[in-house]
Design an enzyme around this catalytic site. Structure first.
Site, short mmCIF file in Angstrom:
data_model
loop_
_atom_site.label_atom_id
_atom_site.label_comp_id
_atom_site.label_asym_id
_atom_site.label_seq_id
_atom_site.Cartn_x
_atom_site.Cartn_y
_atom_site.Cartn_z
N CYS A 48 7.73 -5.78 -22.02
CA CYS A 48 6.42 -5.91 -21.89
C CYS A 48 6.00 -6.14 -23.62
CB CYS A 48 5.66 -5.25 -21.16
SG CYS A 48 3.92 -5.36 -20.86
N CYS B 42 -0.99 -0.45 -24.00
CA CYS B 42 -1.96 -0.95 -22.81
C CYS B 42 -1.51 0.37 -22.08
CB CYS B 42 -0.93 -1.79 -21.95
SG CYS B 42 -1.18 -2.03 -20.42
N CYS C 122 2.18 1.23 -18.21
CA CYS C 122 3.59 1.04 -18.69
C CYS C 122 4.26 2.10 -19.50
CB CYS C 122 4.20 -0.77 -18.22
SG CYS C 122 3.96 -1.42 -16.84
N CYS D 67 1.83 -10.58 -17.04
CA CYS D 67 2.21 -8.95 -17.31
C CYS D 67 3.75 -8.76 -16.35
CB CYS D 67 1.02 -8.25 -16.51
SG CYS D 67 1.37 -6.24 -15.39
N TYR E 81 -6.65 10.32 7.69
CA TYR E 81 -6.72 9.90 6.61
C TYR E 81 -6.32 9.11 6.47
CZ TYR E 81 -7.47 14.67 4.33
OH TYR E 81 -8.41 15.69 4.24
N GLU F 62 -10.09 8.00 10.73
CA GLU F 62 -11.28 7.97 9.03
C GLU F 62 -12.88 7.93 8.81
OE1 GLU F 62 -11.50 6.23 5.70
OE2 GLU F 62 -9.41 6.69 6.12
N ASP G 282 -2.06 10.89 5.03
CA ASP G 282 -2.03 10.34 4.09
C ASP G 282 -3.39 10.41 3.40
OD1 ASP G 282 -1.10 8.80 2.02
OD2 ASP G 282 -0.73 7.04 3.17
N CYS H 36 0.20 10.57 -3.24
CA CYS H 36 0.20 9.92 -4.43
C CYS H 36 0.09 10.53 -5.82
CB CYS H 36 -0.59 8.97 -4.56
SG CYS H 36 -2.31 9.10 -4.30
#
Length: 449
Positions: A71, A77, A80, A158, A311, A332, A377, A404
């Site tokens: 890239c 940017c 990445c 991209c 979640y 949820e 999660d 995450c």
């Protein structure tokens, strides 16, 4: 430290955001695209709160893991951060990142972390992209914002987005010029087109295009949509989303279908899902199957199990787990997500699931239900002490935590560790070339006898 100052130094560590760390007598400098062990001349770009940031002026030594980035704007940017590193280097970093956070934040001394599971081909995996539009030299441009700014760096393709987006973006920009439709300018608050959001399906060739604009409508809108869909036959849906707010939030509340339907179909591990413009759906269709397969494997589900999916979002993991258990309760708090989850259950003819719109902590404390297994999660900010203590109150035998963010995961696991033992920690690379990493952790209740 003074801006523009030149410092020589060696990268001794990598930050949680993938930046090289140089320690000097002046303090710490964080440097983009500097790999572990490399020496360089660094130009200090700015300093704040005793920490400085810099860019490479000249590399004095090279890591064996350095590669030429595919890239051209990877360092500008900022998305990445590992475009200039081998994939092996990136996966090792992500494994270590999870381990270091568990030690530093969770205070787990001798924790074993399995090697991060990577992709066979870590490119062009994103099924959702959001591209801003602007103007330069009287022409429409699109691309990505320069790191920490709202300046658009033009980019035609991209390296991590689905290849189907490239030609659609190019056509849309040319149609904006043809019909004299101005991009939105955040400084003057004038113009029309803010972003183009494109969602692609891994199940079919379907593509959804969401036009995000600052006005209720614009002249020649129907002509633009007609020409766009004629040139790209795989576009099955065009949505017009209105965002008049002065905000960094991309999507507005109001939208209208201009062409086709308001969703596209996608699939995970054999189940079909309707994905709308605002649906949460994992952006890496190949690796999400790896992630969820690992979670289900570690859960060791049986046909006698009562499962809580906390979640739960649009119900993905609960629906996938349903064929292995007696019953699933999916909880949820977001109403729209629960509506989508019910449609997904109906579409896949899944009967042994109850989908509830409720706060999961309040639900547990109110009902005191029994569950053999809990799969959770939570969002990036992690869970809450209240929910974790509620879990300890009802004492499920097994907990699967999908995270995450290793930092909030480590914080939450420390709370659970008084009652639960960590069995397996498995990082999964859901976002190749970025510093983000997903982790699946299995926990078993401690023997209190």
């Amino acid at each position: 430290m003074i801006s523009k100052q030149i410092i020589k130094g060696k990268c001794v560590a990598i930050s949680s955001e993938g930046k090289g760390i140089i320690k000097t007598v002046y303090g710490v400098i964080f440097v983009d695209a500097l790999l572990l062990g490399e020496e360089a001349e660094i130009e200090v770009t700015y300093s704040r709160a005793g920490v400085s940031y810099g860019k490479i002026r000249k590399l004095l030594s090279f890591s064996q893991d350095r590669i030429n980035p595919k890239c051209p704007i990877s360092t500008s940017c900022g998305g990445c951060v590992f475009q200039n590193a081998s994939y092996k280097y990136e996966l090792e970093y992500k494994t270590n990142k999870v381990k270091e956070d568990l030690i530093r934040i969770g205070h787990f001394k001798d924790i074993k972390v399995n090697p991060c599971i990577g992709m066979e081909n870590p490119e062009h995996y994103r099924n959702k992209i959001q591209v801003p539009f602007g103007k330069a030299n009287h022409h429409v441009i699109y691309g990505f914002y320069k790191s920490n700014t709202h300046k658009i760096i033009p980019l035609k393709q991209c390296n991590i987005e689905d290849t189907r987006a490239k030609d659609i973006l190019s056509t849309f920009a040319s149609l904006m010029e043809k019909y004299h439709i101005d991009p939105y300018d955040e400084d003057s608050r004038r113009g029309i087109i803010r972003h183009l959001l494109i969602r692609t399906s891994s199940l079919t060739d379907e593509v959804m295009v969401v036009i995000i604009a600052s006005v209720d409508s614009f002249y020649n809108r129907s002509d633009l949509v007609k020409e766009l869909t004629q040139k790209h036959k795989n576009i099955s849906s065009v949505i017009y989303n209105i965002n008049k707010r002065d905000t960094n939030v991309i999507l507005g509340d109001k939208e209208k279908v201009l062409y086709g339907k308001n969703f596209i179909k996608d699939s995970i591990l054999g189940l079909n899902f309707n994905v709308s413009s605002k649906s949460f759906f994992q952006v890496n269709p190949k690796q999400v199957e790896v992630l969820y397969s690992k979670a289900l494997e570690l859960a060791k589900l049986t046909k006698e199990d009562e499962l809580l999916d906390a979640y739960s979002g649009v119900g993905t993991i609960g629906l996938l787990a349903s064929k292995y258990v007696k019953h699933v309760t999916s909880v949820e708090v977001v109403k729209e997500a629960v509506i989508n989850a019910k449609k997904n259950a109906e579409m896949n003819n899944i009967k042994n699931i109850t989908l509830l719109e409720d706060d999961c902590t309040e639900f547990i404390n109110r009902e005191l239900p029994h569950y053999d297994v809990v799969i959770m999660d939570p969002p990036r900010k992690g869970s809450t002490p209240e929910f974790l203590n509620a879990l300890k109150l009802i004492k499920p035998s097994r907990i699967i935590y999908i995270s995450c963010d290793p930092a909030t995961l480590s914080r939450d696991l420390e709370i659970l560790s008084t009652d639960y033992k960590i069995e397996v920690v498995q990082p999964v690379d859901m976002f190749p070339r970025t510093f983000h990493v997903e982790t699946v952790v299995s926990l078993n209740i401690r023997d209190t006898k």
